[in-house]
Design a protein around this motif. Structure first.
Motif, PDB file in Angstrom:
ATOM      1  N   ALA A 126       8.496  -4.056   0.232  1.00 49.48           N
ATOM      2  CA  ALA A 126       7.737  -3.131   0.035  1.00 49.48           C
ATOM      3  C   ALA A 126       7.808  -2.367  -1.293  1.00 49.48           C
ATOM      4  O   ALA A 126       8.319  -3.450  -1.926  1.00 49.48           O
ATOM      5  CB  ALA A 126       8.449  -2.214   0.462  1.00 49.48           C
ATOM      6  N   ASP A 127       6.358  -2.205  -1.881  1.00 53.69           N
ATOM      7  CA  ASP A 127       6.876  -1.298  -3.058  1.00 53.69           C
ATOM      8  C   ASP A 127       7.502   0.137  -3.598  1.00 53.69           C
ATOM      9  O   ASP A 127       6.560   0.742  -3.827  1.00 53.69           O
ATOM     10  CB  ASP A 127       5.590  -1.493  -3.939  1.00 53.69           C
ATOM     11  CG  ASP A 127       4.615  -3.064  -3.603  1.00 53.69           C
ATOM     12  OD1 ASP A 127       5.793  -3.654  -4.455  1.00 53.69           O
ATOM     13  OD2 ASP A 127       3.376  -3.411  -3.683  1.00 53.69           O
ATOM     14  N   VAL A 128       8.816  -0.255  -3.154  1.00 54.28           N
ATOM     15  CA  VAL A 128       9.597   0.929  -2.400  1.00 54.28           C
ATOM     16  C   VAL A 128      10.675   0.730  -3.672  1.00 54.28           C
ATOM     17  O   VAL A 128      11.079  -0.791  -3.155  1.00 54.28           O
ATOM     18  CB  VAL A 128       9.403   1.532  -1.267  1.00 54.28           C
ATOM     19  CG1 VAL A 128      10.273   3.141  -1.160  1.00 54.28           C
ATOM     20  CG2 VAL A 128       8.351   2.083  -0.941  1.00 54.28           C
ATOM     21  N   ALA A 129      11.296   1.236  -4.170  1.00 60.22           N
ATOM     22  CA  ALA A 129      12.719   1.707  -4.618  1.00 60.22           C
ATOM     23  C   ALA A 129      13.946   1.285  -3.252  1.00 60.22           C
ATOM     24  O   ALA A 129      14.716   0.651  -3.925  1.00 60.22           O
ATOM     25  CB  ALA A 129      13.348   2.443  -5.866  1.00 60.22           C
TER      26      ALA A 129
ATOM     27  N   GLN B 111       6.370   8.672   3.890  1.00 60.15           N
ATOM     28  CA  GLN B 111       5.467   7.931   2.594  1.00 60.15           C
ATOM     29  C   GLN B 111       5.758   6.664   2.215  1.00 60.15           C
ATOM     30  O   GLN B 111       5.505   6.336   0.560  1.00 60.15           O
ATOM     31  CB  GLN B 111       5.067   8.986   1.493  1.00 60.15           C
ATOM     32  CG  GLN B 111       4.627  10.153   1.898  1.00 60.15           C
ATOM     33  CD  GLN B 111       4.973  11.420   2.672  1.00 60.15           C
ATOM     34  OE1 GLN B 111       5.252  11.831   2.551  1.00 60.15           O
ATOM     35  NE2 GLN B 111       4.624  11.536   4.124  1.00 60.15           N
ATOM     36  N   ARG B 112       6.586   6.114   2.881  1.00 62.32           N
ATOM     37  CA  ARG B 112       7.416   4.778   2.282  1.00 62.32           C
ATOM     38  C   ARG B 112       6.689   3.769   2.961  1.00 62.32           C
ATOM     39  O   ARG B 112       7.501   3.567   4.307  1.00 62.32           O
ATOM     40  CB  ARG B 112       8.801   4.919   2.145  1.00 62.32           C
ATOM     41  CG  ARG B 112      10.174   5.593   1.528  1.00 62.32           C
ATOM     42  CD  ARG B 112       9.235   5.905  -0.493  1.00 62.32           C
ATOM     43  NE  ARG B 112      10.966   6.010  -0.471  1.00 62.32           N
ATOM     44  CZ  ARG B 112      10.318   6.711  -1.291  1.00 62.32           C
ATOM     45  NH1 ARG B 112       9.133   7.755  -1.458  1.00 62.32           N
ATOM     46  NH2 ARG B 112      11.692   7.341  -1.548  1.00 62.32           N
TER      47      ARG B 112
ATOM     48  N   ARG C 217      11.855  -2.806 -11.693  1.00 59.53           N
ATOM     49  CA  ARG C 217      11.610  -1.568 -11.350  1.00 59.53           C
ATOM     50  C   ARG C 217      12.153  -1.366  -9.454  1.00 59.53           C
ATOM     51  O   ARG C 217      11.854  -0.099  -9.229  1.00 59.53           O
ATOM     52  CB  ARG C 217       9.616  -1.891 -10.417  1.00 59.53           C
ATOM     53  CG  ARG C 217       9.031  -2.706 -11.167  1.00 59.53           C
ATOM     54  CD  ARG C 217       7.689  -2.450 -10.569  1.00 59.53           C
ATOM     55  NE  ARG C 217       8.080  -4.289 -10.154  1.00 59.53           N
ATOM     56  CZ  ARG C 217       6.410  -4.301  -9.033  1.00 59.53           C
ATOM     57  NH1 ARG C 217       5.395  -3.400  -8.399  1.00 59.53           N
ATOM     58  NH2 ARG C 217       6.557  -4.662  -8.416  1.00 59.53           N
ATOM     59  N   ALA C 218      12.897  -1.843  -9.514  1.00 56.13           N
ATOM     60  CA  ALA C 218      14.115  -1.402  -8.092  1.00 56.13           C
ATOM     61  C   ALA C 218      14.960  -0.401  -8.697  1.00 56.13           C
ATOM     62  O   ALA C 218      15.506   0.045  -7.460  1.00 56.13           O
ATOM     63  CB  ALA C 218      14.732  -2.927  -7.122  1.00 56.13           C
ATOM     64  N   LYS C 219      14.853   0.246  -9.506  1.00 55.40           N
ATOM     65  CA  LYS C 219      16.592   1.125  -9.647  1.00 55.40           C
ATOM     66  C   LYS C 219      17.535   0.624  -9.813  1.00 55.40           C
ATOM     67  O   LYS C 219      18.128   1.624  -8.712  1.00 55.40           O
ATOM     68  CB  LYS C 219      15.726   2.437 -10.020  1.00 55.40           C
ATOM     69  CG  LYS C 219      14.291   2.553 -10.532  1.00 55.40           C
ATOM     70  CD  LYS C 219      13.674   3.626 -10.103  1.00 55.40           C
ATOM     71  CE  LYS C 219      12.399   3.983 -10.710  1.00 55.40           C
ATOM     72  NZ  LYS C 219      11.203   5.439 -10.893  1.00 55.40           N
TER      73      LYS C 219
END
Length: 357
Positions: free
Chosen positions: A197-200, A160-161, A49-51
């Motif tokens: 965080a759930d952010v890439a 929005q992060r 998911r981290a891309k």
């Protein structure tokens, strides 16, 4: 990501998030009065998911784990204007990492195994006391202030992060550093960040500053950018532990630029920061030029600052750290990655040959 209150020391440990890091920076002095700084950071990322492009290509089919770890460290000799960088593109964790009651991460760079590997450690030995160890550092750190929870609760939303974020802004430090294979006893102070965080984050950019003023005030400032969108955060903790949080400050770069020979990225080395709510005006100046770190397709500048300015029109000084991420570059990142791999492997093989001969 739904907010849940942070509980320490439980949340010092790892989380099931897309990305997470444990970050330290600090200022050190040896017995002769020479000045040094350091940054040491361990990253944990969800491999799928981290891309992170080259990690996904190289490792997704070979690792039987959902997470990948990597570590970045830099020690700078301010007196001699020298920088010693260490980027672990892959870090192998010990089986007992993150399984103790307090934070415990033990890891090594597999590319250094054949030369006699050095294990690295980021661990909480007691409540609010830490141990850092790698090839350049062996430091004990002890918090002198309560945690600073960014945004007031340790949960922020920029462009929005959403992420969890807290800091220990004032850690007393003692231990040794290794400069040119020479151990030096040092003392000083440090700053710690823990964020998950759930952010890439792979397309994001930011200019981040940790500032320590001579009146005992510690400040975190960040300008966060995605395309044309901008968000700002300021978190302040004074010498008594009182905190304040704002979503506005003024940030101006100067024309003094460091242009990287590797990536062609241009990093401003001097800045002006104004926090109108606190009547704070500061000038920030990088202590060294080439503090660029290159990791795969990611390049960033990470290094120490000298601070001068005013608080309510009274003169003040300080020191800080700056992190510049997402500055436009033009380079073949895979070529640089494999150059780094070959450099480490080359040194290992050479030592092995010498032993045989």
């Amino acid at each position: 990501m739904h907010y849940k209150p942070i509980h320490l020391p439980q949340d010092e440990k790892s989380h099931k998030s897309i990305i997470e890091w444990w970050y330290f920076n600090g200022y050190l002095n040896d017995s002769a009065g020479r000045r040094y700084t350091f940054m040491d950071c361990l990253f944990k990322a969800d491999l799928k998911r981290a891309k992170i492009p080259y990690l996904k290509i190289l490792l997704e089919k070979t690792l039987n784990t959902p997470y990948i770890y990597f570590a970045h460290s830099v020690v700078s000799d301010i007196t001699k204007q020298k920088t010693y960088k260490d980027i672990q593109n892959i870090s192998i964790m010990s089986g007992d990492s993150f399984k103790r009651p307090l934070l415990y991460a033990n890891y090594f760079d597999p590319l250094l195994l054949s030369s006699g590997y050095i294990n690295c450690e980021i661990a909480e030995t007691k409540a609010s006391k830490f141990h850092l160890k790698n090839s350049k550092l062996d430091l004990s750190l002890s918090a002198r202030k309560k945690p600073l929870f960014e945004g007031g609760q340790g949960f922020i939303n920029v462009c929005q992060r959403k992420s969890y974020y807290y800091s220990l802004t004032d850690l007393a430090v003692k231990g040794t550093i290794n400069i040119d294979n020479k151990p030096l006893e040092v003392t000083g102070h440090a700053w710690m960040d823990h964020q998950w965080a759930d952010v890439a984050y792979n397309r994001d950019a930011w200019s981040w500053f940790s500032l320590k003023l001579s009146d005992g005030t510690d400040i975190m400032c960040i300008e966060y950018r995605i395309g044309e969108q901008r968000d700002y955060l300021v978190d302040i903790i004074d010498k008594r532990g009182n905190t304040e949080h704002y979503n506005y400050f003024i940030l101006k770069p100067s024309k003094k630029i460091f242009t990287s020979l590797k990536t062609k990225a241009k990093y401003p080395l001097e800045w002006e920061i104004e926090i109108p709510n606190k009547k704070i005006k500061l000038k920030l100046k990088a202590m060294l030029r080439d503090q660029e770190m290159v990791f795969g397709a990611i390049n960033y500048w990470e290094g120490p600052l000298d601070i001068s300015g005013t608080v309510k029109n009274k003169k003040i000084k300080g020191v800080g750290f700056m992190e510049l991420v997402g500055y436009q570059s033009d380079y073949n990142f895979l070529a640089l990655v494999f150059e780094n791999f070959n450099h480490k492997l080359g040194r290992s093989v050479l030592k092995k040959i010498k032993k045989i001969l």
